[in-house]
Each structure stands twice: as structure tokens, then as C-alpha cells.
Design an enzyme around this catalytic site. Structure first.
Site, PDB file in Angstrom:
ATOM      1  N   GLU A 165      -0.553  -9.430  -0.331  1.00  0.00           N
ATOM      2  CA  GLU A 165      -1.976  -9.671  -0.048  1.00  0.00           C
ATOM      3  C   GLU A 165      -2.799  -9.721  -1.334  1.00  0.00           C
ATOM      4  OE1 GLU A 165      -1.854  -6.345   2.719  1.00  0.00           O
ATOM      5  OE2 GLU A 165      -2.589  -7.636   4.312  1.00  0.00           O
ATOM      6  N   ALA A 215       0.860  -1.172   0.000  1.00  0.00           N
ATOM      7  CA  ALA A 215       0.000   0.000   0.000  1.00  0.00           C
ATOM      8  C   ALA A 215       0.908   1.237   0.000  1.00  0.00           C
ATOM      9  CB  ALA A 215      -0.907  -0.013   1.225  1.00  0.00           C
ATOM     10  N   GLU A 234       4.850  -5.113   7.352  1.00  0.00           N
ATOM     11  CA  GLU A 234       4.089  -4.021   7.990  1.00  0.00           C
ATOM     12  C   GLU A 234       4.528  -3.699   9.412  1.00  0.00           C
ATOM     13  OE1 GLU A 234       2.742  -6.378   6.114  1.00  0.00           O
ATOM     14  OE2 GLU A 234       1.115  -5.578   4.900  1.00  0.00           O
TER      15      GLU A 234
HETATM   16  N1  CO8 Z   1       4.522   3.182  -0.915  1.00  0.00           N
HETATM   17  C1  CO8 Z   1       4.881   4.343  -1.475  1.00  0.00           C
HETATM   18  N2  CO8 Z   1       6.000   4.485  -2.229  1.00  0.00           N
HETATM   19  C2  CO8 Z   1       6.766   3.397  -2.402  1.00  0.00           C
HETATM   20  C3  CO8 Z   1       6.453   2.155  -1.832  1.00  0.00           C
HETATM   21  C4  CO8 Z   1       5.260   2.070  -1.059  1.00  0.00           C
HETATM   22  N3  CO8 Z   1       4.842   0.905  -0.503  1.00  0.00           N
HETATM   23  N4  CO8 Z   1       7.421   1.261  -2.158  1.00  0.00           N
HETATM   24  C5  CO8 Z   1       8.304   1.937  -2.923  1.00  0.00           C
HETATM   25  N5  CO8 Z   1       7.917   3.217  -3.078  1.00  0.00           N
HETATM   26  C6  CO8 Z   1       8.600   4.289  -3.806  1.00  0.00           C
HETATM   27  C7  CO8 Z   1       9.832   4.803  -3.056  1.00  0.00           C
HETATM   28  O1  CO8 Z   1       9.438   5.739  -2.080  1.00  0.00           O
HETATM   29  C8  CO8 Z   1      10.621   5.382  -4.184  1.00  0.00           C
HETATM   30  O2  CO8 Z   1      10.114   6.651  -4.503  1.00  0.00           O
HETATM   31  P1  CO8 Z   1      11.127   7.897  -4.822  1.00  0.00           P
HETATM   32  O3  CO8 Z   1      11.878   7.456  -6.048  1.00  0.00           O
HETATM   33  O4  CO8 Z   1      10.200   9.028  -5.056  1.00  0.00           O
HETATM   34  O5  CO8 Z   1      12.006   8.033  -3.618  1.00  0.00           O
HETATM   35  C9  CO8 Z   1      10.337   4.468  -5.358  1.00  0.00           C
HETATM   36  O6  CO8 Z   1       9.111   3.779  -5.029  1.00  0.00           O
HETATM   37  C10 CO8 Z   1      11.403   3.440  -5.590  1.00  0.00           C
HETATM   38  O7  CO8 Z   1      11.603   2.747  -4.371  1.00  0.00           O
HETATM   39  P2  CO8 Z   1      13.062   2.497  -3.735  1.00  0.00           P
HETATM   40  O8  CO8 Z   1      13.988   3.596  -4.125  1.00  0.00           O
HETATM   41  O9  CO8 Z   1      12.885   2.238  -2.276  1.00  0.00           O
HETATM   42  O10 CO8 Z   1      13.483   1.166  -4.515  1.00  0.00           O
HETATM   43  P3  CO8 Z   1      14.529   0.049  -4.020  1.00  0.00           P
HETATM   44  O11 CO8 Z   1      14.732  -0.839  -5.197  1.00  0.00           O
HETATM   45  O12 CO8 Z   1      15.710   0.686  -3.381  1.00  0.00           O
HETATM   46  O13 CO8 Z   1      13.741  -0.759  -2.871  1.00  0.00           O
HETATM   47  C11 CO8 Z   1      11.868  -1.920  -1.926  1.00  0.00           C
HETATM   48  C12 CO8 Z   1      12.643  -1.548  -3.209  1.00  0.00           C
HETATM   49  C13 CO8 Z   1      12.693  -2.865  -1.060  1.00  0.00           C
HETATM   50  C14 CO8 Z   1      10.581  -2.613  -2.377  1.00  0.00           C
HETATM   51  C15 CO8 Z   1      11.515  -0.621  -1.123  1.00  0.00           C
HETATM   52  O14 CO8 Z   1      10.953   0.313  -2.005  1.00  0.00           O
HETATM   53  C16 CO8 Z   1      10.565  -0.843  -0.001  1.00  0.00           C
HETATM   54  O15 CO8 Z   1      10.934  -1.355   1.034  1.00  0.00           O
HETATM   55  N6  CO8 Z   1       9.279  -0.431  -0.195  1.00  0.00           N
HETATM   56  C17 CO8 Z   1       8.271  -0.523   0.837  1.00  0.00           C
HETATM   57  C18 CO8 Z   1       7.816  -1.952   1.019  1.00  0.00           C
HETATM   58  C19 CO8 Z   1       6.803  -2.020   2.127  1.00  0.00           C
HETATM   59  O16 CO8 Z   1       7.083  -1.773   3.291  1.00  0.00           O
HETATM   60  N7  CO8 Z   1       5.543  -2.400   1.770  1.00  0.00           N
HETATM   61  C20 CO8 Z   1       4.477  -2.526   2.702  1.00  0.00           C
HETATM   62  C21 CO8 Z   1       3.697  -1.257   2.762  1.00  0.00           C
HETATM   63  S1  CO8 Z   1       2.465  -1.315   4.040  1.00  0.00           S
HETATM   64  C22 CO8 Z   1       1.207  -2.199   3.371  1.00  0.00           C
HETATM   65  O17 CO8 Z   1       1.256  -2.637   2.263  1.00  0.00           O
HETATM   66  C23 CO8 Z   1       0.037  -2.419   4.268  1.00  0.00           C
HETATM   67  C24 CO8 Z   1      -1.182  -2.940   3.527  1.00  0.00           C
HETATM   68  C25 CO8 Z   1      -2.409  -2.809   4.363  1.00  0.00           C
HETATM   69  C26 CO8 Z   1      -2.760  -1.338   4.553  1.00  0.00           C
HETATM   70  C27 CO8 Z   1      -3.849  -1.173   5.511  1.00  0.00           C
HETATM   71  C28 CO8 Z   1      -4.381   0.223   5.521  1.00  0.00           C
HETATM   72  C29 CO8 Z   1      -4.230   0.943   6.753  1.00  0.00           C
END
Ligand code: CO8
Length: 259
Positions: A113, A65, A133
Site C-alpha cells: 500500500e 503494518a 491481510e
Molecule cells: N509485523 C511485525 N513483525 C514482522 C512483520 C510484520 N508485518 N513481518 C515480519 N516481521 C518480523 C517477524 O515477526 C520476525 O521477527 P522475530 O525475528 O522477532 O521473530 C522478523 O520480522 C523476521 O521475519 P521472518 O522470520 O518471518 O522472516 P522470513 O524471511 O521467514 O519471512 C515474510 C518473511 C514472508 C515477509 C514474513 O515475515 C511474513 O509473512 N510477514 C508478514 C507479512 C504480512 O502478513 N504483512 C501484512 C501485515 S497486515 C497489514 O499490513 C495491514 C495494513 C493495514 C492495517 C490497518 C490497520 C488496522
């Protein structure tokens, strides 16, 4: 319908939905979730679509998300967002057509999910699955606590959710999270080939089989058997049952019209 974050492609009876928000690794914001809901609802209504493949553009299936969108939410907004995602995913899970996730890269949080809400998961060898999360101060919120344990067992689900550690595609195969793993360049074709194979079967029978499997999974055995009996009986009211059995007896390939 035109979408901002989705690409829709038709290959015969198979529809391919590609999530296309590469600047955020296909993270699910509210708009993208709404578009997914609309695209699946549309596909459900199209007679020519018999199976759906869902994939992501670039190195990510869905990286969760949208964290930027969630960051400022209060308890009520968080609950509403979680419910919205869970409802969309449940509609996909109960869709009247089979959905295959072709997981091309990161399937984290809401991405894992979403893949789990699909009927079948085929992963690229480069894919990574996880529920990170708790590292963000939240629980999985799009039904991950419910579906992950059903797929991999309670112990493995607890390990993945409590540690937040991602698993590789090979690990995901070993624990039952995915059905198959293939090389990245073969992923889409492998998923489409499976979808085409399903699309050539009797559509109503596939739909009833999905319903019996899906709804029967969460009820007691006798209720599940009764559900199956009803759906099995209904198959005999279809033209496809007549065609399928006649074709077998005539030693030819059946052609199903979905009625
Ligand atoms: N949300 C928003 N932006 C994101 C997300 C995300 N989940 N994942 C990546 N991005 C963005 C980064 O911020 C980045 O943006 P920018 O270039 O503007 O800085 C761009 O995508 C590229 O990402 P990275 O530079 O981080 O790319 P890497 O290759 O270095 O890393 C990863 C890739 C490992 C996937 C890393 O991006 C990461 O850890 N992302 C987050 C993963 C995460 O924690 N996902 C879980 C999110 S929480 C969730 O899904 C809960 C669901 C239920 C919600 C319930 C509602 C309340």
C-alpha cells in the site's frame, strides 16, 4: 530532524529516504508511520529537494503494518490505526514533489500500500508484492482496496486480495503494479537516475502535472480537463516557463530555478 527508523540521504536535488527497521523487516508501527509523515513533510518544504526516492533497508521494502502492534486492537483502535496510515499515505500521494518507490524486497500489506501511494514504482527482480491481510483476519487497511484496483484492474485486485497470494516482480510488471524491474544491485541507482532526470525539469511544471494527473484521475473528464487548463495557464506565470522556452529557442539546456 533525527529519526529512529529512517535514514535520510541527499544526492543533489534528490532525497533518499530509507526505512530502517530490519529486525522487523521494516514493518510499520505507529512511530515509524509518524516518522514517515514528518520526513515527507520536511522534504515537501525543502526548496533544494526536487524529487524523493523511498526504499527499505535489507531484504524487505516493508513487510506490512506491525502485526504485533495490531494484535490486541479493538474495532475503534483498528479503525484509528487504519485511518492514520491512510492519511499519511494520502499525503505522500498528494505531495508537492514526485516520489519514486525503489522496492527492494517484500512489499506486503501496508508495504504494498505504501509503494502504491508513491508516484512511480521500480522493483528489484527479488521484490514480492501482495495483500495477505485476509489471512490475518483483516482487510487491507491503508487504502489498498482502492489503489490496487486502480493500478491493476478490479479483477486482478480481487484475485490478489481474496487469495492473499504474493506476486513476483515480473508479475507485478505484467499487471501494471510497477513501472520497471531491474537487478537488485542496480535498483537504487536506477531510481535515483530517474529522480535526477525529473529533478532537472521545471519543478513547478512537474508539481502541476502531478496535481493534474492525481486529482484529475478521480473526477469526470470535463472536470479533469478544466483542472488541467487552470494549471497549464498558471505555468505561464512562472520564470521557468520563460526560461524553458527561451532555452529551446536559443538551442541551449534550460536551467530552472523553481519559480
Ligand atoms: N509485523 C511485525 N513483525 C514482522 C512483520 C510484520 N508485518 N513481518 C515480519 N516481521 C518480523 C517477524 O515477526 C520476525 O521477527 P522475530 O525475528 O522477532 O521473530 C522478523 O520480522 C523476521 O521475519 P521472518 O522470520 O518471518 O522472516 P522470513 O524471511 O521467514 O519471512 C515474510 C518473511 C514472508 C515477509 C514474513 O515475515 C511474513 O509473512 N510477514 C508478514 C507479512 C504480512 O502478513 N504483512 C501484512 C501485515 S497486515 C497489514 O499490513 C495491514 C495494513 C493495514 C492495517 C490497518 C490497520 C488496522
Amino acid at each position: 530532524m533525527a529519526y529512529q527508523y529512517l535514514l535520510i540521504e541527499r544526492r543533489g536535488a534528490v532525497q533518499i529516504i530509507t526505512i530502517h527497521r530490519p529486525e522487523a523487516l521494516n514493518a510499520l508501527n505507529g512511530e515509524l508511520l509518524s516518522e514517515l509523515d514528518a520526513a515527507f513533510t520536511e522534504a515537501a518544504c525543502e526548496a533544494e529537494t526536487r524529487a524523493i526516492v523511498l526504499t527499505g533497508e535489507g531484504k524487505s521494502f516493508v513487510a506490512g503494518a506491525d502485526i504485533a502492534e495490531m494484535a490486541g486492537m479493538d474495532a475503534a483502535a483498528g479503525k484509528a490505526f487504519g485511518e492514520m496510515g491512510s492519511e499519511v499515505f494520502r499525503r505522500i500521494e498528494l505531495l508537492n514533489k514526485p516520489v519514486i518507490a525503489a522496492v527492494n524486497g517484500f512489499a506486503l500489506g501496508g508495504g504494498c500500500e505504501l509503494a502504491m501511494a508513491c508516484d512511480i514504482r521500480i522493483a528489484s527482480s527479488k521484490a514480492k508484492f501482495g495483500q495477505p491481510e485476509v489471512g490475518l483476519g483483516i482487510t487491507p487497511g491503508f487504502s489498498g482496496t482502492q489503489r490496487l484496483s486502480r493500478l491493476v484492474g478490479l479483477g486482478k485486485a480481487k484475485e490478489m486480495i481474496f487469495t492473499g497470494d504474493p506476486v513476483t516482480a515480473a508479475d507485478a510488471l505484467a499487471c501494471g503494479l510497477v513501472n520497471a524491474v531491474c537487478e537488485p544491485e542496480a535498483l537504487l541507482e536506477t531510481a535515483v537516475a530517474m529522480a535526477e532526470k525529473i529533478a532537472a525539469k521545471a519543478p513547478v511544471a512537474v508539481r502541476y502535472a502531478k496535481e493534474a494527473l492525481q486529482k484529475g484521475y478521480d473526477v469526470d473528464m470535463d472536470s479533469g480537463i478544466a483542472l488541467e487548463a487552470n494549471l497549464f495557464g498558471l505555468c505561464f506565470a512562472t520564470e521557468d516557463q520563460k526560461e524553458g522556452m527561451r532555452a529551446f529557442l536559443d538551442k541551449r539546456t534550460a536551467t530552472f530555478n523553481g519559480r
